[in-house]
Design an enzyme around this catalytic site. Sequence first.
Site, PDB file in Angstrom:
ATOM      1  N   SER A  36       0.803  -1.219   0.000  1.00  0.00           N
ATOM      2  CA  SER A  36       0.000   0.000   0.000  1.00  0.00           C
ATOM      3  C   SER A  36       0.835   1.268   0.000  1.00  0.00           C
ATOM      4  O   SER A  36       0.318   2.343  -0.253  1.00  0.00           O
ATOM      5  CB  SER A  36      -0.960   0.003   1.192  1.00  0.00           C
ATOM      6  OG  SER A  36      -0.245  -0.139   2.396  1.00  0.00           O
ATOM      7  N   ASP A 298      -2.229   8.034   8.408  1.00  0.00           N
ATOM      8  CA  ASP A 298      -3.105   7.217   9.250  1.00  0.00           C
ATOM      9  C   ASP A 298      -2.222   6.404  10.195  1.00  0.00           C
ATOM     10  O   ASP A 298      -1.029   6.711  10.316  1.00  0.00           O
ATOM     11  CB  ASP A 298      -4.080   6.365   8.406  1.00  0.00           C
ATOM     12  CG  ASP A 298      -3.386   5.310   7.545  1.00  0.00           C
ATOM     13  OD1 ASP A 298      -2.205   5.010   7.805  1.00  0.00           O
ATOM     14  OD2 ASP A 298      -4.032   4.776   6.613  1.00  0.00           O
ATOM     15  N   HIS A 301       0.363   4.523   7.626  1.00  0.00           N
ATOM     16  CA  HIS A 301       0.935   5.075   6.390  1.00  0.00           C
ATOM     17  C   HIS A 301       1.474   6.488   6.554  1.00  0.00           C
ATOM     18  O   HIS A 301       0.783   7.362   7.081  1.00  0.00           O
ATOM     19  CB  HIS A 301      -0.125   5.075   5.274  1.00  0.00           C
ATOM     20  CG  HIS A 301      -0.627   3.708   4.925  1.00  0.00           C
ATOM     21  ND1 HIS A 301      -1.850   3.239   5.340  1.00  0.00           N
ATOM     22  CD2 HIS A 301      -0.058   2.712   4.212  1.00  0.00           C
ATOM     23  CE1 HIS A 301      -2.018   1.999   4.880  1.00  0.00           C
ATOM     24  NE2 HIS A 301      -0.942   1.661   4.204  1.00  0.00           N
TER      25      HIS A 301
END
Length: 323
Positions: A36, A298, A301
């Site tokens: 991600s 977040d 990340h």
Amino acid sequence: MAHQSNYQTCLLFLQPLLLVCSVGAKVPSIIVFGDSTVDAGNNNQIPTIVKSNFDPYGQNFEGGEATGRFSNGRLPTEFISERFGTGYDNITSHLYSVIPLWKEFEYFKEYQEKLTSFLGKIRAKALLNEELYVISLGTNDFILNYYVIPARSSQFTVEEYQNFLIGIAENFIFDIYSLGARKIAIAGLFPIGCLPLERSQNLLSGRACREDYNKVAKDYNVKLQRLVAKLSEKLTSIKLVFLNVYDPIQEAIEKPSKYGFENVDLGCCGTGTIEFGLACNLLSIYTCVDASKYAFWDAIHPSENLYKIISNRFMRTSLAKFK
Ligand SMILES: *[C@@H]1O[C@H](CO)[C@@H](O)[C@H](O)[C@H]1NC(C)=O
């Protein structure tokens, strides 16, 4: 080559799973295999719960659009240039129903075959040799797999698991090398013990970084650097570099003000302690106003600004030889 609008010049081959971005100069395009940290929206296309194509993700992206990038803005590969889908370990991708590495390799193989039929063997090979291949994965194998479910932790000690992942990385490099990849950059692990989510497990010590996890990341990075040295010697005409993501993140965490950050231990989204993916959404009422002041977007990340710092560092160091 690091330019903010590079992703607009990408060519969509094999829609929507292989994006090859033209970046000019000595590297005609960049092909990215990863998690991600480099996903520009693959997870939107597949039935996984790991998604981010809703607000407030992307609030600082062009048009404030939530594209499926796991941050508030652009990704490191977009500062460098672009692409791909999670961990080295099949179990990691299986757990979250995301694209496994072997599948990414299949897409790459398909791309290589199409390229060869379009351009002919010689030109296709020349192009494949010039492209830059970026591999960014491993964090999820630890924080969303090894330390969360028993499948691997009952099978391997942490050191054995590191070696297992390094073995997969080695085979993967061999595989793409055999299809023509020569310029390859492989990223190490973050200081994973300093991710807001991991700090939140350290409540008793005031959300300090989990140094045990950081040590695992550092040891893994040493092993990966050894692999890079070994393969650089073994494989003819390969230009293989290690991307040190650990140090720039660690430095930003230690000296926030030097890097323009006011907060390095909480994510901007929601309470900043545990939310990521589906839990980071518009109902997360505590979301910070100015994500640019946060190192993390977040709970796992980095923010766009931290990604920018890391990418700029790479451009001056390990990636400089590709410019
Ligand atoms: C992952 O799964 C693929 C496809 O089933 C398999 O070919 C590969 O060997 C597996 N990798 C590992 C490391 O188990």
